[in-house]
Write a protein that holds these residues in place. Structure first.
Motif, PDB file in Angstrom:
ATOM      1  N   UNK A  29      29.303  17.968 -23.701  1.00 25.81           N
ATOM      2  CA  UNK A  29      28.878  19.154 -24.451  1.00 25.81           C
ATOM      3  C   UNK A  29      30.060  19.751 -25.215  1.00 25.81           C
ATOM      4  N   UNK A  30      31.189  19.871 -24.554  1.00 26.76           N
ATOM      5  CA  UNK A  30      32.369  20.414 -25.227  1.00 26.76           C
ATOM      6  C   UNK A  30      32.839  19.479 -26.336  1.00 26.76           C
ATOM      7  N   UNK A  31      32.748  18.162 -26.117  1.00 25.20           N
ATOM      8  CA  UNK A  31      33.196  17.217 -27.139  1.00 25.20           C
ATOM      9  C   UNK A  31      32.308  17.267 -28.372  1.00 25.20           C
ATOM     10  N   UNK A  32      30.982  17.351 -28.166  1.00 26.19           N
ATOM     11  CA  UNK A  32      30.069  17.358 -29.309  1.00 26.19           C
ATOM     12  C   UNK A  32      30.256  18.625 -30.140  1.00 26.19           C
ATOM     13  N   UNK A  33      30.458  19.772 -29.456  1.00 22.56           N
ATOM     14  CA  UNK A  33      30.598  21.040 -30.172  1.00 22.56           C
ATOM     15  C   UNK A  33      32.044  21.332 -30.551  1.00 22.56           C
ATOM     16  N   UNK A  34      32.972  20.438 -30.182  1.00 19.99           N
ATOM     17  CA  UNK A  34      34.412  20.640 -30.468  1.00 19.99           C
ATOM     18  C   UNK A  34      34.896  21.974 -29.917  1.00 19.99           C
ATOM     19  N   UNK A  35      34.528  22.251 -28.649  1.00 15.34           N
ATOM     20  CA  UNK A  35      34.927  23.488 -27.983  1.00 15.34           C
ATOM     21  C   UNK A  35      35.783  23.142 -26.778  1.00 15.34           C
ATOM     22  N   UNK A  36      36.820  23.929 -26.492  1.00 11.74           N
ATOM     23  CA  UNK A  36      37.579  23.706 -25.257  1.00 11.74           C
ATOM     24  C   UNK A  36      36.729  24.057 -24.044  1.00 11.74           C
ATOM     25  N   UNK A  37      37.002  23.398 -22.922  1.00 13.15           N
ATOM     26  CA  UNK A  37      36.223  23.648 -21.712  1.00 13.15           C
ATOM     27  C   UNK A  37      36.339  25.097 -21.256  1.00 13.15           C
ATOM     28  N   UNK A  38      37.462  25.744 -21.573  1.00 14.51           N
ATOM     29  CA  UNK A  38      37.637  27.124 -21.149  1.00 14.51           C
ATOM     30  C   UNK A  38      36.624  28.047 -21.800  1.00 14.51           C
ATOM     31  N   UNK A  39      36.057  27.631 -22.922  1.00 15.45           N
ATOM     32  CA  UNK A  39      35.076  28.476 -23.601  1.00 15.45           C
ATOM     33  C   UNK A  39      33.652  28.166 -23.160  1.00 15.45           C
ATOM     34  N   UNK A  40      33.517  27.346 -22.106  1.00 12.78           N
ATOM     35  CA  UNK A  40      32.208  27.038 -21.541  1.00 12.78           C
ATOM     36  C   UNK A  40      32.208  27.313 -20.036  1.00 12.78           C
ATOM     37  N   UNK A  41      32.482  28.557 -19.628  1.00 19.66           N
ATOM     38  CA  UNK A  41      32.484  28.854 -18.190  1.00 19.66           C
ATOM     39  C   UNK A  41      31.062  28.930 -17.648  1.00 19.66           C
ATOM     40  N   UNK A  42      30.925  28.639 -16.355  1.00 22.87           N
ATOM     41  CA  UNK A  42      29.629  28.813 -15.704  1.00 22.87           C
ATOM     42  C   UNK A  42      29.267  30.294 -15.719  1.00 22.87           C
ATOM     43  N   UNK A  43      28.070  30.601 -16.104  1.00 20.38           N
ATOM     44  CA  UNK A  43      27.635  31.979 -16.249  1.00 20.38           C
ATOM     45  C   UNK A  43      27.647  32.458 -17.690  1.00 20.38           C
ATOM     46  N   UNK A  44      28.130  31.591 -18.596  1.00 19.52           N
ATOM     47  CA  UNK A  44      28.136  31.954 -20.014  1.00 19.52           C
ATOM     48  C   UNK A  44      26.711  32.173 -20.496  1.00 19.52           C
ATOM     49  N   UNK A  45      26.458  33.279 -21.160  1.00 15.86           N
ATOM     50  CA  UNK A  45      25.129  33.568 -21.672  1.00 15.86           C
ATOM     51  C   UNK A  45      24.841  32.702 -22.895  1.00 15.86           C
ATOM     52  N   UNK A  46      23.560  32.385 -23.057  1.00 16.60           N
ATOM     53  CA  UNK A  46      23.153  31.509 -24.151  1.00 16.60           C
ATOM     54  C   UNK A  46      23.486  32.133 -25.502  1.00 16.60           C
ATOM     55  N   UNK A  47      23.348  33.442 -25.596  1.00 15.01           N
ATOM     56  CA  UNK A  47      23.678  34.126 -26.855  1.00 15.01           C
ATOM     57  C   UNK A  47      25.146  33.948 -27.200  1.00 15.01           C
ATOM     58  N   UNK A  48      26.013  33.947 -26.169  1.00 10.36           N
ATOM     59  CA  UNK A  48      27.444  33.757 -26.418  1.00 10.36           C
ATOM     60  C   UNK A  48      27.723  32.340 -26.909  1.00 10.36           C
ATOM     61  N   UNK A  49      26.987  31.361 -26.393  1.00  8.44           N
ATOM     62  CA  UNK A  49      27.143  29.996 -26.869  1.00  8.44           C
ATOM     63  C   UNK A  49      26.707  29.886 -28.327  1.00  8.44           C
TER      64      UNK A  49
END
Length: 720
Positions: free
Chosen positions: A250-270
Motif C-alpha cells: 500500500x505504501x509503495x503504490x501510493x509512494x508514502x512512507x510507512x510512518x504516514x500509515x499508522x494503525x488507527x489512521x482515519x480514512x479521511x486522513x488517507x
C-alpha cells in the motif's frame, strides 16, 4: 372421684405405702370402735375391697408407664437417626464442588453448603436457615462483588432475578468483579422447593478467552502474511473508518512512507494524503461519503493518476462488521498496453479474426476426427462386404459341382467362415452408426406381437439344435420405438441367451408397467460374474475364454447398449452365477398410429451396396434425406459444406458411389464447384436445387430439382 390421698403422680411404691397406712388406720378404728361387730365387719370388707381396687389401679399404672418408656425410647432413636441423616446430607453437600442451597416450598432456606454464596462476601455471612428467598436476592443485589450492567440499580437487578425465579428451571451467568464469572442454575423439587447451584466459570471463561485470543493472533498473522504477498496495496478499515491493517505494498503504490500509515489512521486522513493526485471515476468527496454510509455500501471503483504518470486502480468493498477494505493496484502497465493495443487495433482485429477462424477449423477437424473412425469403419466394412458376397457366390457355385468329400467339406467351412465375417462386418456397421450419432431413427408405434413372432421363428431352430426349451410369449402391446433397432436389440439379446445357455430354457416375455412395458429375456445359463457385468457391454468382449469367432466377436451387447441409449430405452441386467440371467428393456407405450415394421411400399430394391455423399447446409433437409436414403438401405456420409465434404473424403480415403450436392451451400465453396471436383474424381453426382435457370440445367452436372421426387432420386442411385 379419686380419694385426695391418692395422687396420680405418685410412684406405685408411694401409692402402695399410702394404702397400707390407710388400711392399718381403718383396722385400728374398727378394733377400737364401740359399735356392734356387724358394723366393724362391714368396714373391714370395704377396706379389703378398696385394697383390691388400689392394687388393680397400680398394675394399670405400671403398664402405662412401661408403654410410655418404650415410646420415649423409639422417639429418641428416630430423632437420632434423623439427626444422623441430616448430618450425612450436610456432609454430602459440603463435598459438592459447586455452591448448593435448598429452599423449601415457602421459599425459606433449609440448608446451604459452605461454598454457596462464598464469591459474594457480604452475602455469605447472612445465609441462615429460615432466610427468605427474597431477602437472599436483595442481599445479592447489594453485594459489592456483583457486577451489574451500566446504570442498573440494585432493585432493578433484584426484580429481574425474581422474574427468573418464577420459571421452573433457569440457568444464567452472573458477572462478578475481578474478572470473575458465576453460573447460577435453579431447579424446582417435587415438593415445590428450589435447589440452587453456583458454578465458578472464571477459569473456563479465562481459558476460552485466551484460546480465542491465540486463534485471533494466528489468524492475524496469516492475514498479514497473505496481505504481504498480494501485488495490490490493501487497507482494512473498521466501522469507525480507522485503519486496522495494511500491507507494505500500500505504501509503495501510493509512494508514502510507512510512518504516514499508522494503525488507527482515519480514512479521511488517507484521502487527504492523495488529494494532489488526479481522480477519475469519482471525486474524493464522493469517496468520503461512501465510507460514511451507514447502510450496506455498494462496490466502489475509481482511479488515481500520480504525477509520474502511474495509474492506480482503487477498489472498495463493504465488510459484514460495517468496516470496509480498499485495494490499490498499479495498473500503469495495463494502461500502456491498452494504448498500444488501441494503436494496433486494426492489426489486432485481423489477427483475432484469423485466429478465430483457425480455432473454428481446428474444432471442426477435431469433430471430424472424432467421427472419422466410425465413418471409416462403415465405409471400409461396406467395401469388404462386396468381395465377400462375390466369394460366397463363387463358393455356392462350387457347391453345385461334384467335388470330393474332403473338398466339399472345405467349401462348406469356407462358406460358414465367410458368413461369420459378414455378420461381424454388419455388426461393425451398426456400431459405427451408433457411435457417430448419425444413425437414422424412425421412431413410431411398433406392434410387439408380430415382431416377437418373427424372432420366435428365427431363433427356434437354433434353440432346438441345442435342446433348449425356447418360448416367446405373445403380446398385444404397441410401443414407441424404432422398429429396425428394436428388432436388432431383441435379436442380440435372444441370440446371446441361446448361445450361452447349455441346457434348460430361454424365455422371452413382456411385463406391463404403468405407461410402459418391459421386454425380458430370461435364460438358465451360467450367469455373469460381478466383475464382468460392465465389461460385457464393451466391444469385442466375450464371456468365456472358449468362445470362438464363429460364435460372434462380442459386439452384440455393445450394439444393444448403444441402441438402447440412443432410443432412450432403459436396459437392466439381473444375474446370478449358476442360476442364469435376465436382460430387460423398458419401452414406452405408443400413443400414435401403428407404424409398420416392413420396408415402405415402393422402396427401390438393390441399393444396399451403395455409399452416398450428401452435402446439404440445411440441417433439417439433410436429416430428412439421410433418413430416406438409409431407409432404402443406403450408407450415407453427411457434410454441411463443400470444404467439410472434401476434407472428410480425403481423411477416410474412400470415394462414395454417388453424390448429392446442394447448389447453394452458403459461405465458402458453392455446390457446383464441389460437384465438378467430385465428378472429375469419378463420382456420379447430382446437384439438388430449387433454381430453375437454363444455364444450370445445361451444365455438365445433372440436376435433381427441389422438391426431390423419390422416383427420380431412386433412378439416379440405381443407374448413376
Amino acid at each position: 372421684m379419686m380419694h385426695p390421698l391418692i395422687n396420680p403422680s405418685d410412684t406405685p411404691e408411694v401409692s402402695r405405702d399410702k394404702l397400707v397406712t390407710i388400711a392399718e388406720a381403718l383396722m385400728r378404728r374398727v378394733e377400737e370402735a364401740s359399735d356392734d361387730q356387724g358394723a366393724a365387719y362391714a368396714q373391714f370388707q370395704r377396706a379389703v375391697l378398696l385394697e383390691d381396687q388400689v392394687r388393680a389401679r397400680t398394675a394399670d399404672l405400671e403398664r402405662a408407664l412401661d408403654m410410655l418408656n418404650r415410646s420415649n425410647a423409639r422417639l429418641g432413636e428416630a430423632m437420632a437417626e434423623a439427626e444422623a441423616a441430616r448430618g450425612n446430607l450436610a456432609s454430602a453437600i459440603e463435598t459438592v464442588e459447586d455452591g448448593f442451597a435448598l429452599f423449601d416450598g415457602a421459599d425459606r432456606l433449609v440448608l446451604a453448603n459452605a461454598r454457596f454464596g462464598r464469591p459474594l462476601r457480604n452475602v455469605h455471612g447472612q445465609l441462615k436457615p429460615g432466610m427468605a428467598f427474597a431477602d437472599y436476592v436483595r442481599a445479592v443485589s447489594l453485594s459489592e462483588d456483583l457486577l451489574r450492567q451500566a446504570g442498573e440499580a440494585p432493585e432493578d437487578w433484584a426484580r429481574r432475578r425474581m422474574e427468573r425465579h418464577a420459571d421452573r428451571a433457569v440457568t444464567f451467568i452472573v458477572a462478578l468483579t475481578g474478572d470473575r464469572w458465576l453460573q447460577v442454575s435453579e431447579h424446582r423439587t417435587g415438593e415445590g422447593g428450589t435447589v440452587i447451584l453456583h458454578t465458578d466459570l472464571t477459569q473456563v471463561i479465562r481459558t476460552e478467552r485466551l484460546e480465542r485470543g491465540k486463534l485471533l493472533d494466528d489468524q492475524a498473522i496469516r492475514v498479514k502474511a497473505t496481505l504481504d504477498h498480494l501485488t495490490q496495496g490493501v487497507g482494512v478499515f473498521d466501522a469507525g473508518e480507522r485503519l486496522v491493517g495494511f500491507n507494505r505494498r500500500l505504501a509503495e503504490v501510493l509512494s508514502l512512507p510507512l510512518a504516514r500509515l499508522p494503525v488507527g489512521l482515519e480514512f479521511a486522513a488517507l484521502l487527504a494524503q492523495v488529494a494532489g493526485m488526479e481522480v477519475r471515476g469519482a471525486t474524493l468527496s464522493q469517496v468520503a461519503a461512501w465510507a460514511a454510509l451507514r447502510e450496506p455500501r455498494p462496490a466502489l471503483a475509481f482511479e488515481l493518476m500520480r504525477a509520474n504518470g502511474h495509474v492506480v486502480s482503487v477498489q472498495g468493498q463493504d465488510m459484514p462488521d460495517r468496516g470496509f477494505v480498499v485495494s490499490f493496484s498499479d495498473i500503469t502497465a495495463e494502461r500502456v498496453a491498452q494504448r498500444a493495443l488501441a494503436e494496433a487495433n486494426e492489426t489486432l482485429e485481423r489477427r483475432v479474426a484469423a485466429r478465430t477462424e483457425e480455432l473454428a477449423e481446428a474444432l471442426a477437424r477435431a469433430e471430424q476426427a472424432n467421427a472419422a473412425r466410425a465413418r471409416f469403419v462403415a465405409a471400409a466394412s461396406h467395401d469388404l462386404l462386396q468381395p465377400l458376397s462375390a466369394a460366397k457366390l463363387f463358393l455356392a457355385s462350387l457347391a453345385d459341382e461334384a467335388l470330393p468329400w474332403r473338398a466339399g467339406e472345405t467349401v462348406i467351412k469356407a462358406r460358414n467362415a465367410l458368413s461369420s465375417v459378414e455378420e461381424i462386418l454388419a455388426a461393425l456397421l451398426d456400431i459405427s452408426k451408433l457411435e457417430s450419432g448419425r444413425a437414422a431413427l424412425d421412431v413410431g408405434a411398433v406392434a410387439l406381437g408380430p415382431l416377437l413372432a418373427r424372432l420366435r421363428d428365427e431363433f427356434g431352430p437354433m434353440a432346438a439344435r441345442k435342446g433348449l426349451d425356447f418360448k416367446v410369449l405373445a403380446s398385444g402391446a404397441v410401443v414407441d420405438s424404432d422398429a429396425t433397432y428394436l428388432r436388432r436389440i431383441l435379436q442380440n439379446l435372444i441370440g446371446n441367451a441361446i448361445r450361452y445357455t447349455a441346457s434348460g430354457r430361454v424365455l422371452v416375455g413382456v411385463r406391463h408397467l404403468s405407461g410402459a412395458v418391459r421386454v425380458e429375456v430370461i435364460d438358465t445359463g451360467p450367469g455373469i460374474p460381478q466383475a464382468e457385468r460392465q465389461a460385457i457391454f464393451r466391444e469385442f468382449h466375450r464371456l468365456g475364454a472358449r468362445a470362438s469367432a464363429s460364435e460372434g466377436m462380442g459386439l452384440g451387447l455393445a450394439i444393444v447398449e448403444r441402441a438402447c441409449a440412443l432410443l432412450g430405452h432403459p436396459l437392466a441386467l439381473d444375474t446370478e452365477l449358476g442360476r442364469g440371467s435376465r436382460f430387460a428393456v423398458t419401452l414406452p407405450l405408443a400413443e400414435g398410429e401403428l407404424r409398420a415394421v416392413a420396408v415402405p411400399e415402393g422402396a427401390p430394391q438393390g441399393l444396399g451396396d451403395l455409399i452416398v455423399l450428401l452435402v446439404e447446409n440445411d440441417a433439417e433437409l439433410r436429416r430428412a434425406l439421410a433418413l430416406l436414403l438409409e431407409g432404402w438401405g443406403v450408407q450415407v456420409i453427411e457434410a454441411a459444406s463443400g470444404e467439410e465434404a472434401l476434407a472428410l473424403l480425403d481423411e477416410i480415403g474412400i470415394l462414395p458411389d454417388r453424390g448429392l450436392i446442394d447448389y447453394r451451400l452458403g459461405a465458402g465453396m458453392d455446390g457446383l464447384a464441389v460437384a465438378e471436383r467430385l465428378r472429375a474424381a469419378g463420382m456420379a453426382v447430382r446437384l439438388i436445387t430449387a433454381d430453375r435457370s437454363e444455364a444450370l440445367r445445361g451444365g455438365r452436372v445433372g440436376v435433381l430439382p427441389k422438391p426431390i421426387a423419390p422416383g427420380a432420386l431412386a433412378a439416379f442411385l440405381r443407374d448413376g
